[in-house]
Design an enzyme around this catalytic site. Structure first.
Site, PDB file in Angstrom:
ATOM      1  N   ASP A   5       0.828  -1.204   0.000  1.00 25.23           N
ATOM      2  CA  ASP A   5       0.000   0.000   0.000  1.00 25.23           C
ATOM      3  C   ASP A   5       0.865   1.257   0.000  1.00 25.23           C
ATOM      4  O   ASP A   5       1.994   1.256   0.482  1.00 25.23           O
ATOM      5  CB  ASP A   5      -0.917   0.006   1.221  1.00 25.23           C
ATOM      6  N   GLU A  52       0.522  -0.609  -5.020  1.00 26.78           N
ATOM      7  CA  GLU A  52      -0.731   0.152  -4.891  1.00 26.78           C
ATOM      8  C   GLU A  52      -0.410   1.589  -5.292  1.00 26.78           C
ATOM      9  O   GLU A  52       0.169   2.349  -4.521  1.00 26.78           O
ATOM     10  CB  GLU A  52      -1.251   0.063  -3.461  1.00 26.78           C
ATOM     11  N   ASP A 107     -11.853  -1.162  -0.058  1.00 26.98           N
ATOM     12  CA  ASP A 107     -12.267   0.174   0.373  1.00 26.98           C
ATOM     13  C   ASP A 107     -13.433   0.730  -0.434  1.00 26.98           C
ATOM     14  O   ASP A 107     -13.931   1.812  -0.138  1.00 26.98           O
ATOM     15  CB  ASP A 107     -11.090   1.152   0.273  1.00 26.98           C
TER      16      ASP A 107
END
Length: 214
Positions: A5, A52, A107
């Protein structure tokens, strides 16, 4: 494969003085991305990393990702706000082989929940792109992802099952009520299983075909 991430943090960090009460005052400082990944590769060999790379991504982040051969992310839900925006990398016809295609991530809302809450112009963008009125919007997006040239496709189980926004996994910045959804029941015989298997076969995403292609 490990999804890393906030990959942009390997190109530059937002550095905040310790005496500041919040993150408003700060500056971008270089991060040892290339040196770090070179050292990791020397120690571990090839790195099974997915970058990401969502959000405001600058050219140095793209260069670091590509120089290391890491695939980035293409999330279909992000493609339809501005359909003809230059550089809209999320539209399937702009995908590249070295990417991982998602219908949505943990998300995001489910495809059904997302579609039901779209602004009218965004919904029209989806219809224009599909070229027809969808009977099952979740599976339209599953098929769209499978048809991409991206080498890996990830579809949340909620979209495989065609669930509404009630099955959403996570709402960012909301303190409670997240990560409660669980798969329950005998889903190996769910009606979606042969449908998913057909798309895997049609678009050559089974292991035998992938092995032959490489």
């Amino acid at each position: 494969i490990v999804r890393v991430d906030h990959f942009r943090g390997f190109a530059a960090n937002w550095s905040i003085p310790a005496d500041q009460p919040n993150a408003i005052v700060g500056e971008w400082t270089p991060a040892p991305g290339t040196e770090l990944f070179d050292a990791m590769r020397q120690r571990f060999g090839e790195l099974p990393i997915l970058a990401e790379d969502l959000g405001l991504i600058t050219s140095d982040v793209d260069q670091l990702r590509d120089a290391n051969g890491f695939p980035g992310m293409r999330v279909l839900q992000f493609a339809f706000s501005l359909l003809n925006e230059p550089g809209n990398l999320f539209l399937p016809h702009h995908h590249i082989p070295n990417c991982v295609v998602y219908t949505g991530t943990h998300d995001n809302d489910t495809i059904r929940g997302w579609y039901e809450n779209l602004e009218s112009h965004e919904r029209q963008n989806v219809l224009d792109y599909l070229g027809h009125e969808p009977q099952d919007i979740a599976w339209e997006f599953v098929r769209m992802a499978m048809a991409s040239v991206g080498k890996i496709v990830i579809v949340p189980m909620q979209d495989v099952l065609g669930l509404t926004g009630d099955a959403r996994m996570n709402r960012p910045s909301v303190e409670s009520g997240n990560w409660d959804w669980r798969v329950a029941g005998d889903y190996d015989r769910h009606e979606s299983a042969p449908r998913l298997a057909d798309l895997v076969r049609i678009f050559g995403r089974d292991e035998e075909r992938l092995a032959a292609a490489t």
